[in-house]
Structure formats: C-alpha cells, structure tokens
Motif scaffolding. Sequence first.
Motif, PDB file in Angstrom:
ATOM      1  N   THR A  99       3.699 -11.090   2.696  1.00 23.56           N
ATOM      2  CA  THR A  99       4.468 -11.073   1.451  1.00 23.56           C
ATOM      3  C   THR A  99       4.541  -9.671   0.864  1.00 23.56           C
ATOM      4  O   THR A  99       5.436  -9.368   0.095  1.00 23.56           O
ATOM      5  N   ARG A 100       3.566  -8.814   1.213  1.00 28.06           N
ATOM      6  CA  ARG A 100       3.572  -7.409   0.821  1.00 28.06           C
ATOM      7  C   ARG A 100       2.897  -6.621   1.925  1.00 28.06           C
ATOM      8  O   ARG A 100       2.012  -7.112   2.606  1.00 28.06           O
ATOM      9  N   SER A 101       3.287  -5.368   2.050  1.00 27.75           N
ATOM     10  CA  SER A 101       2.678  -4.499   3.057  1.00 27.75           C
ATOM     11  C   SER A 101       2.694  -3.063   2.525  1.00 27.75           C
ATOM     12  O   SER A 101       3.711  -2.615   1.988  1.00 27.75           O
ATOM     13  N   TYR A 102       1.557  -2.380   2.645  1.00 31.13           N
ATOM     14  CA  TYR A 102       1.439  -1.014   2.162  1.00 31.13           C
ATOM     15  C   TYR A 102       0.861  -0.138   3.259  1.00 31.13           C
ATOM     16  O   TYR A 102       0.055  -0.593   4.062  1.00 31.13           O
ATOM     17  N   ASP A 103       1.245   1.109   3.270  1.00 28.79           N
ATOM     18  CA  ASP A 103       0.666   2.095   4.171  1.00 28.79           C
ATOM     19  C   ASP A 103       0.172   3.262   3.349  1.00 28.79           C
ATOM     20  O   ASP A 103       0.720   3.586   2.294  1.00 28.79           O
ATOM     21  N   TRP A 104      -0.855   3.941   3.823  1.00 28.63           N
ATOM     22  CA  TRP A 104      -1.374   5.142   3.211  1.00 28.63           C
ATOM     23  C   TRP A 104      -1.899   6.039   4.314  1.00 28.63           C
ATOM     24  O   TRP A 104      -2.489   5.545   5.289  1.00 28.63           O
ATOM     25  N   LYS A 105      -1.695   7.302   4.204  1.00 26.73           N
ATOM     26  CA  LYS A 105      -2.185   8.247   5.191  1.00 26.73           C
ATOM     27  C   LYS A 105      -2.619   9.522   4.481  1.00 26.73           C
ATOM     28  O   LYS A 105      -1.872  10.072   3.679  1.00 26.73           O
ATOM     29  N   LYS A 106      -3.826   9.947   4.779  1.00 31.65           N
ATOM     30  CA  LYS A 106      -4.336  11.186   4.186  1.00 31.65           C
ATOM     31  C   LYS A 106      -3.630  12.374   4.827  1.00 31.65           C
ATOM     32  O   LYS A 106      -3.498  12.450   6.045  1.00 31.65           O
ATOM     33  N   LEU A 107      -3.156  13.263   4.010  1.00 38.32           N
ATOM     34  CA  LEU A 107      -2.451  14.449   4.519  1.00 38.32           C
ATOM     35  C   LEU A 107      -3.397  15.602   4.723  1.00 38.32           C
ATOM     36  O   LEU A 107      -4.397  15.752   4.182  1.00 38.32           O
TER      37      LEU A 107
END
Length: 107
Positions: A99-107
């Motif tokens: 129902t929801r999806s998030y991504d995160w990536k450290k730069l």
Amino acid sequence: MAKLSNGTISVIFVTQRTDLDADGYAKAAAMMDELAAQQHGYIGIDSVRGADGHGITVSYWADEASAKAWRDHADHAAMREAGRNRWYSDYSLHVAQVTRSYDWKKL
C-alpha cells in the motif's frame, strides 16, 4: 529493483534451511531466481539468510495473477517439492499487497 507501486504483490517466503546439499540448494536457488525474472509481471526479489539457516525471500509481482502464475509454474512447483524433501525443515509463506513503499539511500 524497480520502484514498487501501490498494489504490487509481495510474496514473503520465510524458511529454515537444513544442512543437506548446500551446493544443490545454491544452484537451485539461482535457477529459480533466473526463471522468476523471466515471468510476466515479475518486478524483483530481496533475499537474506543468516548463518543459522533462517532466511527471508520476498518476491514482488505486478498483480495477483502474476504471483499465482509463478506459484503454479511447473518448474517452480517441482523445485518446491525438492525444497520440502531436502532443503527446508520448515517454511511459511505470506502474500501481501503493497500500500506504500519508500526508498532511502545514504549519499
């Protein structure tokens, strides 16, 4: 992996591996990953396994029909039986809709 969208189907496969035939298992898992990626509606896969043999694999499908078609694929069904006979002491499988999806990536 492609970005997941609302309505994506996640098939969550939680397993406990036996100590039997580690090489055969690795070959079979790679073959199933390749075969799944060729199926209509396949989006991607995430998989982890601990040193104790406990593993979680999540495959992502565009819709319920695609996930069911993978479940019913003859080669996948045969490998499932091999898993029950040799490679797993137990497993559970859960199917969920994203129902929801998030991504995160450290730069």
